[in-house]
Design an enzyme around this catalytic site. Structure first.
Site, PDB file in Angstrom:
ATOM      1  N   ASN A  28       0.867  -1.182   0.000  1.00 51.73           N
ATOM      2  CA  ASN A  28       0.000   0.000   0.000  1.00 51.73           C
ATOM      3  C   ASN A  28       0.905   1.233   0.000  1.00 51.73           C
ATOM      4  OD1 ASN A  28      -1.862   2.021   0.483  1.00 51.73           O
ATOM      5  ND2 ASN A  28      -2.227   1.450   2.627  1.00 51.73           N
ATOM      6  N   TRP A  29       0.993   1.869  -1.151  1.00 47.87           N
ATOM      7  CA  TRP A  29       1.919   3.014  -1.280  1.00 47.87           C
ATOM      8  C   TRP A  29       1.347   4.297  -0.688  1.00 47.87           C
ATOM      9  CZ3 TRP A  29       4.013   2.662  -7.020  1.00 47.87           C
ATOM     10  CH2 TRP A  29       4.748   1.470  -7.160  1.00 47.87           C
ATOM     11  N   LYS A  30       0.080   4.279  -0.360  1.00 50.66           N
ATOM     12  CA  LYS A  30      -0.590   5.481   0.165  1.00 50.66           C
ATOM     13  C   LYS A  30      -0.380   6.654  -0.815  1.00 50.66           C
ATOM     14  CE  LYS A  30       0.238   3.534   4.675  1.00 50.66           C
ATOM     15  NZ  LYS A  30       0.158   3.684   6.104  1.00 50.66           N
TER      16      LYS A  30
ATOM     17  N   HIS B 135      -9.414   1.167   5.021  1.00 51.01           N
ATOM     18  CA  HIS B 135      -8.129   1.387   5.689  1.00 51.01           C
ATOM     19  C   HIS B 135      -8.341   2.381   6.839  1.00 51.01           C
ATOM     20  CE1 HIS B 135      -4.012   2.620   6.467  1.00 51.01           C
ATOM     21  NE2 HIS B 135      -3.627   1.522   5.850  1.00 51.01           N
TER      22      HIS B 135
ATOM     23  N   GLU C  14      -6.712   4.799   7.850  1.00 49.60           N
ATOM     24  CA  GLU C  14      -6.481   6.223   7.529  1.00 49.60           C
ATOM     25  C   GLU C  14      -7.706   6.828   6.849  1.00 49.60           C
ATOM     26  OE1 GLU C  14      -2.753   5.673   5.490  1.00 49.60           O
ATOM     27  OE2 GLU C  14      -1.822   5.133   7.391  1.00 49.60           O
TER      28      GLU C  14
ATOM     29  N   GLU D 140      -5.195  -4.963  10.864  1.00 46.39           N
ATOM     30  CA  GLU D 140      -4.207  -3.907  11.058  1.00 46.39           C
ATOM     31  C   GLU D 140      -4.487  -3.158  12.358  1.00 46.39           C
ATOM     32  OE1 GLU D 140      -2.384  -2.729   7.034  1.00 46.39           O
ATOM     33  OE2 GLU D 140      -4.134  -1.489   7.350  1.00 46.39           O
TER      34      GLU D 140
ATOM     35  N   GLY E  85       2.587   2.209  10.759  1.00 46.88           N
ATOM     36  CA  GLY E  85       3.553   3.285  10.537  1.00 46.88           C
ATOM     37  C   GLY E  85       4.253   3.759  11.804  1.00 46.88           C
TER      38      GLY E  85
ATOM     39  N   SER F 187       3.613  -2.111  10.538  1.00 48.01           N
ATOM     40  CA  SER F 187       5.070  -2.120  10.727  1.00 48.01           C
ATOM     41  C   SER F 187       5.696  -3.474  10.404  1.00 48.01           C
ATOM     42  CB  SER F 187       5.431  -1.681  12.150  1.00 48.01           C
ATOM     43  OG  SER F 187       4.954  -0.363  12.389  1.00 48.01           O
TER      44      SER F 187
ATOM     45  N   GLY G 207       2.845  -1.137   4.309  1.00 44.78           N
ATOM     46  CA  GLY G 207       2.919   0.276   3.933  1.00 44.78           C
ATOM     47  C   GLY G 207       4.352   0.690   3.703  1.00 44.78           C
ATOM     48  N   GLY G 208       4.975   1.241   4.744  1.00 50.15           N
ATOM     49  CA  GLY G 208       6.325   1.802   4.632  1.00 50.15           C
ATOM     50  C   GLY G 208       7.347   0.892   3.965  1.00 50.15           C
TER      51      GLY G 208
HETATM   52  C1  PEP Z   1      -0.711   0.168   6.150  1.00 49.98           C
HETATM   53  O1  PEP Z   1      -0.802   1.368   5.981  1.00 49.98           O
HETATM   54  O2  PEP Z   1      -1.579  -0.587   5.724  1.00 49.98           O
HETATM   55  C2  PEP Z   1       0.454  -0.324   6.884  1.00 49.98           C
HETATM   56  C3  PEP Z   1       0.418  -1.547   7.344  1.00 49.98           C
HETATM   57  O3  PEP Z   1       1.496   0.553   7.049  1.00 49.98           O
HETATM   58  P1  PEP Z   1       2.929   0.219   7.695  1.00 49.98           P
HETATM   59  O4  PEP Z   1       3.402  -1.073   7.081  1.00 49.98           O
HETATM   60  O5  PEP Z   1       3.786   1.367   7.304  1.00 49.98           O
HETATM   61  O6  PEP Z   1       2.735   0.094   9.157  1.00 49.98           O
END
Ligand code: PEP
Length: 254
Positions: A9-11, A96, A98, A168, A174, A208, A229-230
């Site tokens: 997920n590049w956001k 999600h 966010e 999640e 993040g 994470s 994500g990251g």
């Molecule tokens: C996400 O945004 O779905 C996520 C899991 O982010 P991260 O891996 O950066 O915690």
């Protein structure tokens, strides 16, 4: 059907040029990824077409980060399920945290989106997760089961089995503070038991996840992969995460 899936997920990161560059780098060594592992890249809307062109003929699937439930109409700024399908999108991330936090998306909105995605042949990746407050109060399972039950309300078990759920914990996204793998496994067990059909769905962990901790998650019986994500923003890092997921397994998971 349970499958090993890693979705990046590049956001709100990467334009068209960066997307092309990433995919070229990612595909250079993608043959090391076991064939049983499905990889999904979810760039921003503006880069979907370029990503589709670059992924053409590869084993990597294209994902979108959200969508509206309606097919068309007066919904300024929104993107519909058939618009995504036309671009070659296979998966769509829904609910999600966010989007729930910043765009006011409710459990019921997520339910409408899940139904619309399935109607248009898109595979929903339905995100559920508890806040830190809910976690500390011991209400994680209750909260995610409630989210899952609403998101999938009214759908037959066969449809649920074809969906993907991403557990999640919001406090782990993040933050670098990942949820302990056994604890995530327990919550996923509750998700699977909450509705007929979810026992056969793929359930991913998100929060994470990185190349160093991924194997611990995948060693848990309920965890089928990751929503990342990251650690998906760099092509090498994401590829290494996927390779580290199943050390020595050669892709033998279901
Ligand atoms: C996400 O945004 O779905 C996520 C899991 O982010 P991260 O891996 O950066 O915690």
């Amino acid at each position: 059907m349970r499958q090993t899936i890693f979705a990046g997920n590049w956001k709100m990161n990467k334009g068209v040029a960066q997307t092309r560059e990433y995919i070229e780098r990612f595909l250079t060594h993608a043959e090391a990824i076991p064939e049983t592992v499905r990889v999904v890249l979810a760039p921003p809307f503006t880069a979907l077409e370029a990503a589709a062109d670059h992924l053409y003929g590869s084993r990597i699937d294209l994902g979108a980060q959200t969508m509206h439930w309606e097919e068309h109409g007066a919904f300024t700024g929104e993107i519909s399920p058939p618009m995504l399908a036309e671009l070659g999108v296979t998966y769509v991330i829904l609910g999600h945290s966010e989007r729930r936090a910043y765009e006011g998306e409710t459990d019921d909105d997520v339910r409408r989106k899940v139904a619309a995605a399935l109607e248009h042949g898109l595979i929903p990746i339905v995100c559920v997760g508890e806040t830190l407050e809910e976690h500390d109060a011991g209400r994680a399972q209750q909260r995610v089961v409630e989210q899952a039950r609403t998101a999938f309300a009214g759908l037959p078990a066969e449809s649920l089995a074809g969906c993907v759920v991403a557990y999640e914990p919001i406090w782990a996204i993040g933050t670098g503070r990942n949820c302990e793998s056994a604890q995530a496994n327990e919550v996923m067990e509750a998700i699977r038991a909450s509705l007929p059909g979810l026992a056969d769905a793929s359930i991913l962990y998100g929060g994470s996840m990185n190349a160093d901790n991924v194997a611990g998650y995948l060693a848990q019986p309920q965890i089928d992969g990751g929503l990342v994500g990251g650690a998906s923003l760099d092509a090498e890092q994401f590829r290494r995460l996927i390779e580290n997921a199943l050390p020595g397994a050669g892709g033998s998971r279901p």
